[in-house]
Design a protein around this motif. Structure first.
Motif, PDB file in Angstrom:
ATOM      1  N   GLU A   1     -59.512-109.657  52.025  1.00 44.56           N
ATOM      2  CA  GLU A   1     -58.086-109.657  52.360  1.00 44.56           C
ATOM      3  C   GLU A   1     -57.886-109.964  53.841  1.00 44.56           C
ATOM      4  O   GLU A   1     -56.932-110.644  54.229  1.00 44.56           O
ATOM      5  N   LEU A   2     -58.795-109.477  54.692  1.00 49.33           N
ATOM      6  CA  LEU A   2     -58.721-109.752  56.128  1.00 49.33           C
ATOM      7  C   LEU A   2     -58.852-111.246  56.410  1.00 49.33           C
ATOM      8  O   LEU A   2     -58.171-111.778  57.298  1.00 49.33           O
ATOM      9  N   ALA A   3     -59.725-111.938  55.658  1.00 52.49           N
ATOM     10  CA  ALA A   3     -59.965-113.365  55.889  1.00 52.49           C
ATOM     11  C   ALA A   3     -58.959-114.251  55.177  1.00 52.49           C
ATOM     12  O   ALA A   3     -58.973-115.477  55.367  1.00 52.49           O
TER      13      ALA A   3
ATOM     14  N   SER B   1     -57.751-113.296  62.025  1.00 56.57           N
ATOM     15  CA  SER B   1     -57.206-113.918  63.239  1.00 56.57           C
ATOM     16  C   SER B   1     -56.380-112.898  64.001  1.00 56.57           C
ATOM     17  O   SER B   1     -56.016-111.847  63.476  1.00 56.57           O
ATOM     18  N   GLY B   2     -56.092-113.226  65.264  1.00 54.90           N
ATOM     19  CA  GLY B   2     -55.257-112.363  66.086  1.00 54.90           C
ATOM     20  C   GLY B   2     -55.952-111.070  66.447  1.00 54.90           C
ATOM     21  O   GLY B   2     -57.180-110.965  66.495  1.00 54.90           O
ATOM     22  N   SER B   3     -55.158-110.033  66.630  1.00 55.39           N
ATOM     23  CA  SER B   3     -55.701-108.744  67.074  1.00 55.39           C
ATOM     24  C   SER B   3     -56.503-108.046  65.981  1.00 55.39           C
ATOM     25  O   SER B   3     -57.294-107.150  66.268  1.00 55.39           O
ATOM     26  N   GLY B   4     -56.291-108.445  64.739  1.00 49.12           N
ATOM     27  CA  GLY B   4     -57.013-107.813  63.640  1.00 49.12           C
ATOM     28  C   GLY B   4     -58.347-108.456  63.336  1.00 49.12           C
ATOM     29  O   GLY B   4     -59.017-108.060  62.370  1.00 49.12           O
ATOM     30  N   GLN B   5     -58.773-109.435  64.104  1.00 54.14           N
ATOM     31  CA  GLN B   5     -60.030-110.142  63.855  1.00 54.14           C
ATOM     32  C   GLN B   5     -61.214-109.192  64.000  1.00 54.14           C
ATOM     33  O   GLN B   5     -61.262-108.365  64.897  1.00 54.14           O
ATOM     34  N   ARG B   6     -62.191-109.312  63.069  1.00 57.97           N
ATOM     35  CA  ARG B   6     -63.351-108.435  63.068  1.00 57.97           C
ATOM     36  C   ARG B   6     -64.638-109.248  62.997  1.00 57.97           C
ATOM     37  O   ARG B   6     -64.670-110.332  62.410  1.00 57.97           O
TER      38      ARG B   6
ATOM     39  N   THR C   1     -67.955-105.120  64.887  1.00 58.81           N
ATOM     40  CA  THR C   1     -66.976-105.446  65.934  1.00 58.81           C
ATOM     41  C   THR C   1     -67.146-104.565  67.161  1.00 58.81           C
ATOM     42  O   THR C   1     -67.174-105.057  68.302  1.00 58.81           O
ATOM     43  N   ASP C   2     -67.281-103.267  66.946  1.00 59.97           N
ATOM     44  CA  ASP C   2     -67.411-102.352  68.086  1.00 59.97           C
ATOM     45  C   ASP C   2     -68.685-102.641  68.871  1.00 59.97           C
ATOM     46  O   ASP C   2     -68.687-102.599  70.119  1.00 59.97           O
ATOM     47  N   LEU C   3     -69.771-102.943  68.160  1.00 62.50           N
ATOM     48  CA  LEU C   3     -71.028-103.236  68.844  1.00 62.50           C
ATOM     49  C   LEU C   3     -70.917-104.519  69.652  1.00 62.50           C
ATOM     50  O   LEU C   3     -71.352-104.578  70.816  1.00 62.50           O
ATOM     51  N   VAL C   4     -70.329-105.566  69.063  1.00 64.82           N
ATOM     52  CA  VAL C   4     -70.182-106.838  69.769  1.00 64.82           C
ATOM     53  C   VAL C   4     -69.297-106.661  71.001  1.00 64.82           C
ATOM     54  O   VAL C   4     -69.606-107.175  72.084  1.00 64.82           O
ATOM     55  N   ASN C   5     -68.214-105.928  70.830  1.00 67.61           N
ATOM     56  CA  ASN C   5     -67.333-105.694  71.981  1.00 67.61           C
ATOM     57  C   ASN C   5     -68.043-104.888  73.064  1.00 67.61           C
ATOM     58  O   ASN C   5     -67.855-105.130  74.275  1.00 67.61           O
TER      59      ASN C   5
END
Length: 551
Positions: free
Chosen positions: A243-245, A294-299, A326-330
């Motif tokens: 759903e996110l994609a 996309s946008g702020s919700g991108q993971r 996502t948290d690790l990459v950030n």
């Protein structure tokens, strides 16, 4: 109780559901129904063509007895009686048909053929098969012989002529019995198979429920596809990822329409390189990074795929796992930004320090003062080089300038420079190299790697021991090994040793100084030469670092 009219087709239209699903009383009534209906048709024919027979008291008794027997089928509580009690009904039918034959002889001599119905009932029931066959012969025979015996005026020829009907009915009974027994065997086999299938189904349902529970519990998106790319399993987490994609304006997008981006978070990944498509093509991969949405919700997700094959080794599909990192990459990006920022901040004061040191060295100074300034300059240059290398390795831009170099001499020089430190630490240091081994490398950079690895080997052998530096040519590469007998590392620490700022737990406990940058920089230098570097270590026994670069 088996179906007594199975001799026809077993699928009579007036049965709206399978025969065995009716109650016992209904089955008894339905089993008697063919004879009862035939009796009604017989009465109609007699009334139409032989009206005189209707006045015969025996024929009337036959009709009344059939009505009574039909009533008994529904009045008697068969469920409360022994199960095979209903077989009394076909026995009563023999008596009733015998009476009817006597009452209708003048008009309808073939009424004795009605004996086929109770014979079929007895033989098709499957109970007491031998007794049923005896009754198949004796019942029709009694219908004919009893009246003859009661009258007393018969000849042996009369008795012989009457055997044809019982023999024919017996043949029918045998056929029905054989068919019934065969059908009963098949039914038992089907029931056993059905029971097994039901058990397998229950087991499969339990396993499916367990699998779905496990898949919905883990914090991973799991997707299984067949060889054609069709989804066959998707857990709850993966449905959320899908759903996110999904583009907001497309309800059911195909693979090419999903929002899947590369590491830069902006460039769409080509369809053939997307995780699911690669898996459908039979590829196996691990930790393939993509961004969804996309946008702020991108993971960010790392994806792993494994192919499924049947017993013949034919590809039948794949399982793909999506792990949200996502948290690790950030965090890694934030760490790199921090390192870059701090390194830039270091470079300016270091450059200033070196500039003023150069100015001071140009003045007339005493020897002791000059030596102190030389130490300041040497360490400042080393620190500046370290900062520059850290920036370069962070940006992937570490530059090497290869040229023909005698690497054997570099090894010997590095070992010679480290001998005072080794002696102070009580470590025996040795170099084993050929007289000359040329390679096309950046001599300064390789010396930096050697100095770092030899220095570490001495530093992490605090209780003395030995360090051996060996050099050889192997398969078109030069291989250099630095082996120590120091404290060593656990497998977990060895797997992280080339990470920036990493220091093993044993090293942290000993208080040995260091910041964890030497090995990452050494790795960057070796890889910039197109080579590899690895470590083999055993906790408490020692460590061997090996780097290889093309000759």
């Amino acid at each position: 109780m088996s179906h007594p009219v199975a001799w026809a087709s077993g699928k009579l239209r007036f049965f709206r559901r399978p025969f065995h699903e009716y109650s016992l009383t209904q089955r008894v009534g339905l089993s008697q129904m063919p004879l009862f209906v035939t009796t009604l048709l017989t009465v109609f024919l007699v009334w139409a063509f032989f009206p005189g027979t209707m006045d015969n008291p025996l024929f009337v008794a036959f009709v009344i007895s059939q009505l009574a027997i039909m009533g008994l089928c529904y009045v008697v509580p068969w469920e409360r009686l022994p199960y095979t009690s209903f077989l009394v009904i076909p026995l009563l039918d023999f008596v009733s048909i015998g009476v009817g034959r006597q009452g209708g002889q003048e008009g309808l001599a073939g009424i004795s053929l009605l004996a086929v119905f109770p014979v079929i009932w007895l033989c098709a029931s499957g109970y007491y098969p031998r007794a049923a066959l005896w009754l198949s012969f004796l019942g029709p025979l009694a219908i004919i012989w009893v009246p003859l015996l009661l009258k007393g005026n018969f000849t042996p020829q009369d008795l012989a002529r009457s055997l044809l009907l019982p023999v024919i009915v017996l043949g029918i009974g045998v056929s029905v019995s054989v068919l019934t027994l065969s059908m009963m065997r098949q039914q038992r086999e089907l029931e056993e198979k059905d029971a097994q299938l039901q058990a397998n189904l229950r087991t499969s349902q339990r396993q499916e429920a367990l699998l779905n529970t496990v898949l919905d519990t883990v914090h991973l998106g799991v997707l299984a596809v067949d060889a054609g790319g069709h989804d066959i399993l998707m857990n709850r987490k993966q449905r959320g990822n899908h759903e996110l994609a999904r583009p907001r304006d497309i309800a059911d997008p195909n693979e090419s329409q999903l929002l899947v981006f590369g590491p830069d978070r902006k460039t769409p990944v080509p369809v053939e390189e997307r995780p699911v498509r690669r898996a459908v093509l039979g590829e196996t991969f691990t930790d393939y990074l993509v961004w969804l949405g996309s946008g702020s919700g991108q993971r960010a997700f790392v994806t792993t795929a494994r192919a499924m094959k049947d017993n013949d080794g034919v590809f039948v599909g794949s399982v793909i796992a999506f792990s949200d990192v996502t948290d690790l990459v950030n965090a890694l990006a934030a760490k790199d930004d921090f390192v870059s920022s701090v390194s830039h901040e270091f470079r300016t004061p270091l450059t200033s320090i070196l500039g003023y040191v150069e100015i001071l060295l140009d003045d007339g100074l005493e020897q002791q003062q000059r030596q102190m300034l030389e130490i300041i300059r040497r360490n400042s240059e080393r620190l500046l080089t370290l900062v520059s290398d850290l920036l370069s390795s962070r940006n992937g831009q570490l530059i090497v300038t290869p040229e023909a170099v005698d690497v054997a001499e570099l090894v010997r020089s590095s070992v010679s420079s480290a001998i005072p430190r080794a002696a102070a630490a009580g470590v025996e240091l040795e170099a084993r190299t050929p007289d000359r081994l040329e390679a096309h490398v950046d001599g300064a950079r390789i010396s930096q790697v050697l100095d770092n690895l030899v220095s570490n080997a001495i530093k992490y052998s605090p209780d003395g021991g030995s360090v051996l530096v060996s050099l050889a040519q192997e398969n078109g590469h030069l291989a250099c090994r630095i082996t120590d007998t120091g404290m060593g590392m656990s497998p977990e620490d060895a797997s992280e040793v080339f990470a920036k700022f990493f220091r093993s737990s044993s090293v942290r406990r000993t208080g040995i100084p260091g910041v964890g940058l030497g090995l990452p920089i050494s790795k960057a230098i070796v890889e910039a030469h197109g080579g590899t570097i690895g470590v083999d270590s055993t906790l408490g026994e020692g460590t061997t670092f090996t780097f290889r670069v093309p000759v």
